[in-house]
Design a protein around this motif. Sequence first.
Motif, PDB file in Angstrom:
ATOM      1  N   GLY A   1       0.830  -1.210   0.000  1.00  0.00           N
ATOM      2  CA  GLY A   1       0.000   0.000   0.000  1.00  0.00           C
ATOM      3  C   GLY A   1       0.860   1.254   0.000  1.00  0.00           C
ATOM      4  O   GLY A   1       0.565   2.226  -0.704  1.00  0.00           O
ATOM      5  N   GLN A   2       1.919   1.235   0.765  1.00  0.00           N
ATOM      6  CA  GLN A   2       2.799   2.410   0.819  1.00  0.00           C
ATOM      7  C   GLN A   2       3.437   2.665  -0.546  1.00  0.00           C
ATOM      8  O   GLN A   2       3.571   3.804  -0.974  1.00  0.00           O
ATOM      9  N   ARG A   3       3.799   1.571  -1.212  1.00  0.00           N
ATOM     10  CA  ARG A   3       4.365   1.689  -2.558  1.00  0.00           C
ATOM     11  C   ARG A   3       3.327   2.345  -3.481  1.00  0.00           C
ATOM     12  O   ARG A   3       3.640   3.238  -4.267  1.00  0.00           O
ATOM     13  N   ARG A   4       2.076   1.886  -3.352  1.00  0.00           N
ATOM     14  CA  ARG A   4       1.003   2.456  -4.159  1.00  0.00           C
ATOM     15  C   ARG A   4       0.858   3.957  -3.910  1.00  0.00           C
ATOM     16  O   ARG A   4       0.688   4.736  -4.847  1.00  0.00           O
ATOM     17  N   LEU A   5       0.908   4.333  -2.641  1.00  0.00           N
ATOM     18  CA  LEU A   5       0.779   5.761  -2.312  1.00  0.00           C
ATOM     19  C   LEU A   5       1.904   6.552  -2.956  1.00  0.00           C
ATOM     20  O   LEU A   5       1.694   7.594  -3.576  1.00  0.00           O
ATOM     21  N   LEU A   6       3.125   6.033  -2.837  1.00  0.00           N
ATOM     22  CA  LEU A   6       4.284   6.758  -3.375  1.00  0.00           C
ATOM     23  C   LEU A   6       4.228   6.865  -4.895  1.00  0.00           C
ATOM     24  O   LEU A   6       4.799   7.775  -5.489  1.00  0.00           O
ATOM     25  N   GLU A   7       3.532   5.937  -5.516  1.00  0.00           N
ATOM     26  CA  GLU A   7       3.434   5.968  -6.986  1.00  0.00           C
ATOM     27  C   GLU A   7       2.188   6.711  -7.466  1.00  0.00           C
ATOM     28  O   GLU A   7       1.981   6.860  -8.668  1.00  0.00           O
ATOM     29  N   SER A   8       1.347   7.168  -6.528  1.00  0.00           N
ATOM     30  CA  SER A   8       0.075   7.762  -6.938  1.00  0.00           C
ATOM     31  C   SER A   8       0.195   9.257  -7.209  1.00  0.00           C
ATOM     32  O   SER A   8       1.123   9.931  -6.760  1.00  0.00           O
ATOM     33  N   LYS A   9      -0.776   9.739  -7.979  1.00  0.00           N
ATOM     34  CA  LYS A   9      -0.826  11.163  -8.333  1.00  0.00           C
ATOM     35  C   LYS A   9      -2.210  11.710  -7.998  1.00  0.00           C
ATOM     36  O   LYS A   9      -3.212  11.250  -8.550  1.00  0.00           O
ATOM     37  N   VAL A  10      -2.234  12.694  -7.125  1.00  0.00           N
ATOM     38  CA  VAL A  10      -3.507  13.291  -6.721  1.00  0.00           C
ATOM     39  C   VAL A  10      -3.477  14.784  -7.042  1.00  0.00           C
ATOM     40  O   VAL A  10      -2.474  15.465  -6.781  1.00  0.00           O
ATOM     41  N   LEU A  11      -4.566  15.274  -7.602  1.00  0.00           N
ATOM     42  CA  LEU A  11      -4.698  16.686  -7.943  1.00  0.00           C
ATOM     43  C   LEU A  11      -5.642  17.359  -6.962  1.00  0.00           C
ATOM     44  O   LEU A  11      -6.771  16.909  -6.780  1.00  0.00           O
ATOM     45  N   VAL A  12      -5.174  18.417  -6.323  1.00  0.00           N
ATOM     46  CA  VAL A  12      -6.013  19.157  -5.376  1.00  0.00           C
ATOM     47  C   VAL A  12      -6.347  20.521  -5.985  1.00  0.00           C
ATOM     48  O   VAL A  12      -5.440  21.307  -6.285  1.00  0.00           O
ATOM     49  N   ILE A  13      -7.632  20.762  -6.171  1.00  0.00           N
ATOM     50  CA  ILE A  13      -8.070  22.016  -6.786  1.00  0.00           C
ATOM     51  C   ILE A  13      -8.456  22.981  -5.680  1.00  0.00           C
ATOM     52  O   ILE A  13      -9.425  22.768  -4.960  1.00  0.00           O
ATOM     53  N   GLY A  14      -7.663  24.014  -5.528  1.00  0.00           N
ATOM     54  CA  GLY A  14      -7.877  24.985  -4.452  1.00  0.00           C
ATOM     55  C   GLY A  14      -6.966  24.697  -3.276  1.00  0.00           C
ATOM     56  O   GLY A  14      -7.009  23.621  -2.687  1.00  0.00           O
ATOM     57  N   ALA A  15      -6.100  25.656  -2.948  1.00  0.00           N
ATOM     58  CA  ALA A  15      -5.226  25.511  -1.775  1.00  0.00           C
ATOM     59  C   ALA A  15      -5.752  26.418  -0.683  1.00  0.00           C
ATOM     60  O   ALA A  15      -5.079  27.322  -0.193  1.00  0.00           O
ATOM     61  N   GLY A  16      -7.024  26.207  -0.324  1.00  0.00           N
ATOM     62  CA  GLY A  16      -7.691  27.055   0.660  1.00  0.00           C
ATOM     63  C   GLY A  16      -8.061  26.294   1.906  1.00  0.00           C
ATOM     64  O   GLY A  16      -7.283  25.474   2.396  1.00  0.00           O
ATOM     65  N   GLY A  17      -9.279  26.558   2.403  1.00  0.00           N
ATOM     66  CA  GLY A  17      -9.732  25.953   3.652  1.00  0.00           C
ATOM     67  C   GLY A  17      -9.811  24.434   3.593  1.00  0.00           C
ATOM     68  O   GLY A  17      -9.434  23.742   4.540  1.00  0.00           O
ATOM     69  N   LEU A  18     -10.324  23.903   2.485  1.00  0.00           N
ATOM     70  CA  LEU A  18     -10.382  22.447   2.317  1.00  0.00           C
ATOM     71  C   LEU A  18      -9.032  21.918   1.861  1.00  0.00           C
ATOM     72  O   LEU A  18      -8.541  20.905   2.353  1.00  0.00           O
ATOM     73  N   GLY A  19      -8.436  22.613   0.902  1.00  0.00           N
ATOM     74  CA  GLY A  19      -7.179  22.150   0.311  1.00  0.00           C
ATOM     75  C   GLY A  19      -6.043  22.042   1.316  1.00  0.00           C
ATOM     76  O   GLY A  19      -5.184  21.157   1.199  1.00  0.00           O
TER      77      GLY A  19
ATOM     78  N   GLY B   1     -19.502  33.135   5.555  1.00  0.00           N
ATOM     79  CA  GLY B   1     -18.708  32.816   6.722  1.00  0.00           C
ATOM     80  C   GLY B   1     -18.531  31.323   6.885  1.00  0.00           C
ATOM     81  O   GLY B   1     -19.322  30.529   6.365  1.00  0.00           O
ATOM     82  N   ILE B   2     -17.479  30.929   7.569  1.00  0.00           N
ATOM     83  CA  ILE B   2     -17.215  29.508   7.798  1.00  0.00           C
ATOM     84  C   ILE B   2     -16.311  29.378   9.015  1.00  0.00           C
ATOM     85  O   ILE B   2     -15.352  30.128   9.163  1.00  0.00           O
ATOM     86  N   LEU B   3     -16.666  28.447   9.884  1.00  0.00           N
ATOM     87  CA  LEU B   3     -15.790  28.149  11.006  1.00  0.00           C
ATOM     88  C   LEU B   3     -14.617  27.332  10.448  1.00  0.00           C
ATOM     89  O   LEU B   3     -14.816  26.302   9.826  1.00  0.00           O
ATOM     90  N   GLY B   4     -13.398  27.838  10.658  1.00  0.00           N
ATOM     91  CA  GLY B   4     -12.224  27.215  10.033  1.00  0.00           C
ATOM     92  C   GLY B   4     -12.116  25.724  10.277  1.00  0.00           C
ATOM     93  O   GLY B   4     -11.806  24.949   9.369  1.00  0.00           O
ATOM     94  N   ALA B   5     -12.381  25.297  11.477  1.00  0.00           N
ATOM     95  CA  ALA B   5     -12.217  23.878  11.810  1.00  0.00           C
ATOM     96  C   ALA B   5     -13.207  22.986  11.066  1.00  0.00           C
ATOM     97  O   ALA B   5     -12.950  21.801  10.872  1.00  0.00           O
ATOM     98  N   VAL B   6     -14.353  23.568  10.620  1.00  0.00           N
ATOM     99  CA  VAL B   6     -15.302  22.787   9.826  1.00  0.00           C
ATOM    100  C   VAL B   6     -14.664  22.413   8.480  1.00  0.00           C
ATOM    101  O   VAL B   6     -14.803  21.285   7.992  1.00  0.00           O
ATOM    102  N   ALA B   7     -13.925  23.364   7.900  1.00  0.00           N
ATOM    103  CA  ALA B   7     -13.181  23.062   6.678  1.00  0.00           C
ATOM    104  C   ALA B   7     -12.163  21.947   6.954  1.00  0.00           C
ATOM    105  O   ALA B   7     -11.936  21.071   6.116  1.00  0.00           O
ATOM    106  N   GLY B   8     -11.586  21.976   8.146  1.00  0.00           N
ATOM    107  CA  GLY B   8     -10.626  20.941   8.538  1.00  0.00           C
ATOM    108  C   GLY B   8     -11.265  19.564   8.606  1.00  0.00           C
ATOM    109  O   GLY B   8     -10.697  18.578   8.126  1.00  0.00           O
TER     110      GLY B   8
END
Lengths: 267, 72
Positions: free
Chosen positions: A24-42, A190-197
């Motif tokens: 599984g760790q090998r799979r993770l290291l070989e995987s590619k994930v795209l995150v759209i938005g480097a904000g509250g969720l990102g 408005g949004i409570l920051g920890a909710v995004a977390g």
Amino acid sequence: MNFTEEQIIRYSRNIILREVGGEGQRRLLESKVLVIGAGGLGSPILLYLAAAGVGTLGIIDSDVVDLSNLQRQIIHFTPDINIPKVDSAKSKIKQLNPDVNVITYKVRLSSKNIVEIIKDYDFIIDGTDNFPTKFLVNDACVMNNKPFSHAGILRFEGQTFTYTPGNMCYRCIFNEPPPKGVVPTCSEAGILGAVAGVIGTIQAVEALKYILQNGDLLTNKLLTFNALTTQFREIKLNRNENCPVCGKSPTIKELQDYEQPVCELKL
Amino acid sequence: MELTINGKKEIIDKGKLTVGILLKLKDIQMPEMVSVELNGEIIDRKDYDKIELQNSDIIEFLYFMGGGNYGN
Ligand SMILES: [Zn+2]
């Protein structure tokens, strides 16, 4: 791929899990994930995926860090104000885990560029804050058979689901973006920051499970979270045969860009 | 008649009750921001005033949620 001694130590708490292991760790290291938005969720998404050893992380964001972002966008720090969010996020990821290959896209996502960007990734995560992009991400992923995680947050609430080809998509629930006049204005939002977390962290878990091919994904259901009552609910949903993009006779066959309501926050 | 609305059982006795009437009864301020699921199926907005609810129906109001802000 052989692990270095440092990797064995770094990922030991992953590898020790029967559901992950060395394979599984090998799979993770070989995987590619795209995150759209480097904000509250990102922010939590990127930090957890980087820490877990996802080998390639793509980040799309066209904004710079603003003081008002720091209340919830925990990957950015005070000295990062006015720095592009993709650069700020990349520097934190590199400090956290130098194993991760970070690819940054300081662009506004549109029908013109989205297909070219998503095609290289195994899993896509929507961490955006606006409806036009959410519909664009859904349509592009459905049309190109890409699995993705959707989420929305507002005030003290959040919701998320995972799409994999053949299952319910965003338009199965919401036909089209809400009319412009009714979208709550910024001062009402408005949004409570920890909710995004909370919600972003669930999205990260979904991506990890998808890559590890373990557990049940949030497909054909919408998970909602209410922070005020601390209630999670899982709403079963079916694929909608009248869905304009994945239904029996789709009416949307090409990507389209919706207009973004302009809003200035006045305090 | 007994309905399950967003996971909670409720008794509503109003005679003829359409989805449209229920939305008003529930004081949903912005129906455009809500999708309605009835017994597992999302129903078309244009059918809100046509579909009559039956005893033991299960209804979910699903809200549009964007982000904490719009634009930036
Ligand atoms: Zn669909």
